[in-house]
Design a protein around this motif. Structure first.
Motif, PDB file in Angstrom:
ATOM      1  N   GLN A 101      11.755   9.202  -2.496  1.00 52.50           N
ATOM      2  CA  GLN A 101      11.407   7.778  -2.442  1.00 52.50           C
ATOM      3  C   GLN A 101      12.080   7.112  -1.253  1.00 52.50           C
ATOM      4  OE1 GLN A 101      10.454   5.434  -5.620  1.00 52.50           O
ATOM      5  NE2 GLN A 101       8.911   7.008  -5.754  1.00 52.50           N
ATOM      6  N   ALA A 120       0.796  -1.231   0.000  1.00 51.26           N
ATOM      7  CA  ALA A 120       0.000   0.000   0.000  1.00 51.26           C
ATOM      8  C   ALA A 120       0.833   1.289   0.000  1.00 51.26           C
ATOM      9  CB  ALA A 120      -0.970  -0.014   1.178  1.00 51.26           C
ATOM     10  N   PRO A 121       1.832   1.429   0.893  1.00 45.38           N
ATOM     11  CA  PRO A 121       2.531   2.721   0.903  1.00 45.38           C
ATOM     12  C   PRO A 121       3.434   2.916  -0.310  1.00 45.38           C
ATOM     13  CG  PRO A 121       3.026   1.397   2.876  1.00 45.38           C
ATOM     14  CD  PRO A 121       2.332   0.513   1.908  1.00 45.38           C
ATOM     15  N   TRP A 154      -7.619   1.129  -4.718  1.00 40.79           N
ATOM     16  CA  TRP A 154      -8.204   2.323  -4.099  1.00 40.79           C
ATOM     17  C   TRP A 154      -9.581   2.052  -3.520  1.00 40.79           C
ATOM     18  CZ3 TRP A 154      -5.258   6.049  -2.715  1.00 40.79           C
ATOM     19  CH2 TRP A 154      -4.201   6.498  -3.508  1.00 40.79           C
ATOM     20  N   MET A 171      -7.641   0.900  -9.424  1.00 42.42           N
ATOM     21  CA  MET A 171      -8.946   1.184  -8.847  1.00 42.42           C
ATOM     22  C   MET A 171      -9.344   0.083  -7.877  1.00 42.42           C
ATOM     23  SD  MET A 171      -9.429   4.140  -9.797  1.00 42.42           S
ATOM     24  CE  MET A 171     -10.978   4.485  -8.984  1.00 42.42           C
ATOM     25  N   PHE A 217       2.860   1.527  -3.777  1.00 41.06           N
ATOM     26  CA  PHE A 217       2.464   1.379  -5.187  1.00 41.06           C
ATOM     27  C   PHE A 217       2.341   2.721  -5.909  1.00 41.06           C
ATOM     28  CE2 PHE A 217      -1.974   2.449  -6.184  1.00 41.06           C
ATOM     29  CZ  PHE A 217      -2.474   2.738  -4.927  1.00 41.06           C
ATOM     30  N   LEU A 218       1.899   3.762  -5.180  1.00 36.14           N
ATOM     31  CA  LEU A 218       1.806   5.083  -5.828  1.00 36.14           C
ATOM     32  C   LEU A 218       3.188   5.573  -6.239  1.00 36.14           C
ATOM     33  CD1 LEU A 218      -0.525   7.547  -3.898  1.00 36.14           C
ATOM     34  CD2 LEU A 218      -0.468   7.132  -6.341  1.00 36.14           C
ATOM     35  N   GLY A 219       4.128   5.464  -5.304  1.00 33.35           N
ATOM     36  CA  GLY A 219       5.497   5.905  -5.580  1.00 33.35           C
ATOM     37  C   GLY A 219       6.203   5.019  -6.590  1.00 33.35           C
ATOM     38  N   LEU A 232      -6.029   1.065   2.705  1.00 34.51           N
ATOM     39  CA  LEU A 232      -6.632   0.431   1.517  1.00 34.51           C
ATOM     40  C   LEU A 232      -7.467  -0.792   1.911  1.00 34.51           C
ATOM     41  CD1 LEU A 232      -3.805   0.569  -1.147  1.00 34.51           C
ATOM     42  CD2 LEU A 232      -5.613   2.202  -0.715  1.00 34.51           C
ATOM     43  N   VAL A 276      10.104   7.360   1.833  1.00 36.75           N
ATOM     44  CA  VAL A 276       9.017   6.370   1.895  1.00 36.75           C
ATOM     45  C   VAL A 276       9.567   5.016   2.341  1.00 36.75           C
ATOM     46  CG1 VAL A 276       7.224   5.187   0.582  1.00 36.75           C
ATOM     47  CG2 VAL A 276       7.765   7.570   0.067  1.00 36.75           C
ATOM     48  N   GLU A 303       4.572   3.352  -9.285  1.00 35.47           N
ATOM     49  CA  GLU A 303       4.052   3.473 -10.647  1.00 35.47           C
ATOM     50  C   GLU A 303       4.483   4.787 -11.306  1.00 35.47           C
ATOM     51  OE1 GLU A 303      -0.108   2.856 -10.107  1.00 35.47           O
ATOM     52  OE2 GLU A 303      -0.548   4.925  -9.601  1.00 35.47           O
ATOM     53  N   VAL A 304       4.840   5.783 -10.486  1.00 37.70           N
ATOM     54  CA  VAL A 304       5.274   7.039 -11.110  1.00 37.70           C
ATOM     55  C   VAL A 304       6.617   6.903 -11.821  1.00 37.70           C
ATOM     56  CG1 VAL A 304       3.948   8.660  -9.743  1.00 37.70           C
ATOM     57  CG2 VAL A 304       6.164   7.903  -8.914  1.00 37.70           C
ATOM     58  N   TRP A 305       7.337   5.815 -11.558  1.00 38.72           N
ATOM     59  CA  TRP A 305       8.563   5.593 -12.328  1.00 38.72           C
ATOM     60  C   TRP A 305       8.211   5.369 -13.797  1.00 38.72           C
ATOM     61  CZ3 TRP A 305      13.793   5.236 -10.542  1.00 38.72           C
ATOM     62  CH2 TRP A 305      13.956   5.485  -9.177  1.00 38.72           C
ATOM     63  N   LEU A 306       7.063   4.748 -14.049  1.00 33.84           N
ATOM     64  CA  LEU A 306       6.658   4.565 -15.453  1.00 33.84           C
ATOM     65  C   LEU A 306       6.132   5.880 -16.031  1.00 33.84           C
ATOM     66  CD1 LEU A 306       6.363   2.731 -17.860  1.00 33.84           C
ATOM     67  CD2 LEU A 306       4.137   2.015 -17.033  1.00 33.84           C
ATOM     68  N   TRP A 308      -3.719  -1.612 -15.875  1.00 35.02           N
ATOM     69  CA  TRP A 308      -3.167  -0.707 -14.858  1.00 35.02           C
ATOM     70  C   TRP A 308      -4.305   0.032 -14.130  1.00 35.02           C
ATOM     71  CZ3 TRP A 308       0.982   3.538 -16.391  1.00 35.02           C
ATOM     72  CH2 TRP A 308       1.567   4.046 -15.234  1.00 35.02           C
TER      73      TRP A 308
END
Lengths: 255, 413
Positions: free
Chosen positions: A238, A45-46, A96, A93, A48-50, A255, A241, A52-55, A88
């Motif tokens: 990062q 959870a903590p 979330w 979703m 996945f946001l950080g 989540l 985190v 996916e932004v690599w892509l 993705w």
């Protein structure tokens, strides 16, 4: 230097997000009840946001430094990239929405979305990398794609073994020989197996990258120094985190 | 091509709705959390958690539509990225790194680091998230401003090359539009907060004090924001393309004149944007703006009277009904701006028809059907969830709750 920047973000994505995708793929195996699944999801959870932004950053680097390649790569693999994006969206979703309502039907449904989206992501990446790396398309590419999906799943398990406790960790450590030994196996083993699957993903990503026509556009003379200055604060953010969530999961998250 | 345009318009339009509320609500949450952190007020901390959770539910849709939009440029509009990517691609690259990357990383830390981090560090996170959200809008508007009014480039070997980064950033078509949109987002956020609060005041739920304060904050932000939005909107008329102005005015002479000028510059062709869309979008925006300004002004007066805030239920109902109005206004303004740019993808340089990727119609049909199906379901679910959580009130918020301790697994040795 342009190629280094692209490789940095793309490979960073594969290793980091590869782990949360893999955990999503193995969610039904790792978590047998709704409460267990929620705890497994707390492992990613903590992050996945950080992750996916690599892509997202890779996409930004592509359009800024390699606009021609971006167009060729994306529109040349149109259906595959669209499938990847849809998977993705469904995966995200699922993550979330699953915890936003109490009903078990609701949570099981979105857990299913997480699993389906994660498999969709892994298989789309498998097909995309097979196409770039081996030039394979169509049904014949399914075999290497499955191998790559299995690699994502294994990578997810090694990450889960690092983050979870007790019986959940034992399940995650099944491939690295952790099962049955319980907590007598130190974190060293978990770190080493995670490093191993990371290295495998890095190798696949690097080999695929070498097959691409990497001809940077002219914006690099201006954009490369800007990006090089930005990389240390991005990595530091990062790092914060990773440091904050360095302990094993002790219970469910938001989540 | 129509399908590709429709697909991009649907994605961008959906994205725009969610980011507008994201920008507005993030600011409000950051302000409320500042108050909570500096005074230690439990009420303001509960407000932070309640509005923060609504912000996150909305943010999730913003991020997934944003992802699809970013990659759609290369998917369906590779002609545009190949021709102009060397210029406006720089703005997009900076946006992903400076804004998107930091925003998402720190938002994760803000959500999951609740009760884990030092409270001042936690407060700093929401401010960084808010400021990087602004930065995101800024760089996207630099990229969009370049498409509207290209500056800072030279044409070289059939593609564009960036020669003056400063000129691209200083582009008035981008700067003014950014401030206009930011003000618009504050209106969206302010009316949202006021409307949800008014719902609870009207229903006389338990949280009167909580929602009286929230209502005042919402209106207090929305009213000044309407003035800023109007000023920057007025200023942006100075930067409009002659064809867009002609379509807005709509007189046959102006249209013929603009068309003749364009033919003289670019050769034969039809250079006029679809007049009905430009006028419809522009008029809707202006009319709804007047409605919002009136409601915000009257509300600002009414909220000075405690009795009205407590019990003027007709007004409460009106404020709740107003929640969708700023969203519609934003979309109308966006239609005005983007339809008015047609038939150009990069004004005066690249036509939309030449910007498309060489993809087949079957591929296009597949992607638009799949995206439309998935997004329409998700958007409905997300708005339903947003409404449900808004109605349930601050008692049922999961965000920032103390972690529930799971049963400790039995040792295995």
């Amino acid at each position: 230097m342009e190629i280094f920047i692209l490789a940095f973000f793309a490979l960073g994505y594969l290793v980091l997000a590869g782990a949360d995708i893999g955990v999503g793929m193995t969610l039904p195996y790792l978590g047998r009840s709704a409460a267990e699944r929620r705890e497994v999801i707390a492992a990613i959870a903590p992050f996945f946001l950080g992750n996916e932004v690599w892509l997202v950053a890779t996409g930004g680097v592509l359009v800024g430094l390699f606009p021609e390649l971006e167009g060729e790569l994306l529109s040349g693999n149109y259906t595959l990239v669209v499938t990847l994006l849809l998977a993705w969206v469904v995966r995200d979703m699922g993550l979330w929405l699953r915890g936003r309502l109490p009903g078990s039907g609701w949570q099981t449904f979105w857990d299913g979305a997480v699993v389906a989206g994660s498999w969709g992501l892994a298989l789309s990446w498998g097909l995309l990398l097979s196409h770039v790396l081996l030039g394979m398309e169509g049904p014949v590419a399914v075999l290497p794609a499955l191998v790559l999906a299995a690699l994502f799943a294994t990578h997810g398990l090694t990450f889960a073994a690092l983050r979870l406790r007790g019986v959940l960790r034992e399940r995650a450590a099944v491939l690295s020989g952790g099962a049955g030994h319980g907590s007598s196996v130190g974190p060293g083993v978990d770190v080493r197996t995670y490093a191993l699957t990371s290295a495998a993903l890095l190798t696949v990503g690097t080999l695929a990258g070498l097959q691409l026509p990497l001809h940077p556009g002219p914006a690099g003379s201006f954009l490369v120094p800007v990006i090089l200055v930005l990389i240390p604060p991005l990595v530091a953010a990062q790092g914060w985190v990773w440091w904050t969530f360095r302990h094993r999961v002790t219970g469910p998250s938001y989540l | 091509m129509d399908l590709a345009r429709l697909q991009f318009a649907l994605t961008a339009g959906a994205h725009f709705l969610f980011v507008a509320l994201t920008l507005g609500l993030a600011t409000l949450v950051a302000v409320v959390q500042t108050r909570a952190t500096s005074t230690g007020s439990p009420l303001h901390m509960r407000m932070t958690r309640f509005w923060g959770q609504l912000y996150i539910i909305n943010y999730a849709m913003g991020i997934v539509t944003g992802l699809v939009m970013e990659f759609q440029l290369g998917l369906s509009w590779s002609g545009l990225t190949e021709y102009a990517g060397n210029v406006f691609g720089s703005a997009l690259a900076i946006e992903t790194l400076v804004a998107f990357f930091i925003e998402s990383t720190f938002l994760g830390l803000w959500i999951f680091g609740w009760n884990k981090l030092n409270r001042w560090a936690h407060l700093a996170l929401i401010w960084i998230v808010t400021l990087t959200a602004y930065a995101s809008a800024f760089w996207i508007m630099i990229a969009n401003g370049f498409l509207q009014n290209p500056v800072g480039h030279v044409v070289e070997g059939g593609t564009l090359r960036l020669v003056d980064f400063g000129a691209m950033v200083a582009n008035p078509a981008a700067q003014v539009a950014f401030l206009h949109i930011l003000s618009g987002a504050m209106i969206v956020g302010g009316f949202f907060m006021a409307g949800v609060s008014a719902y609870h005041l009207r229903k006389r739920t338990d949280e009167q004090d909580f929602f009286r304060k929230s209502l005042r904050i919402g209106i207090g932000v929305a009213l000044p924001a309407t003035f800023f939005a109007a000023s920057f909107g007025g200023m942006s008329f100075e930067t409009l393309q002659p064809t867009k102005i002609a379509a807005w005015v709509g007189s046959p002479e102006r249209l013929a004149e603009a068309q003749a000028q364009m033919v003289a510059r670019f050769g034969p062709g039809d250079y006029l944007p679809p007049v009905e869309w430009v006028q419809g979008g522009g008029l809707t925006m202006v009319i709804l703006f007047v409605v919002m300004m009136l409601v915000a002004t009257v509300s600002c007066v009414l909220m000075a009277f405690r009795a009205a805030v407590r019990g003027f239920r007709l007004w409460h109902g009106l404020l709740t009904l107003m929640i969708p109005v700023p969203f519609v206004t934003m979309i109308a303004g966006w239609i005005f701006r983007e339809m008015g740019r047609q038939p150009w993808a990069v004004y005066g340089l690249l036509k939309t028809a030449d910007a498309m990727s060489p993809v087949t119609e079957a591929q296009m049909r597949f992607s638009i059907t799949a995206f439309a199906a998935v997004f329409s379901v998700l958007i409905v679910i997300n708005y339903w969830l947003l409404a449900r959580h808004a109605r349930r009130g601050p008692g049922a918020v999961a965000l920032g709750d103390r972690p529930i301790d799971a049963p400790v697994p039995a040792p295995t040795f």
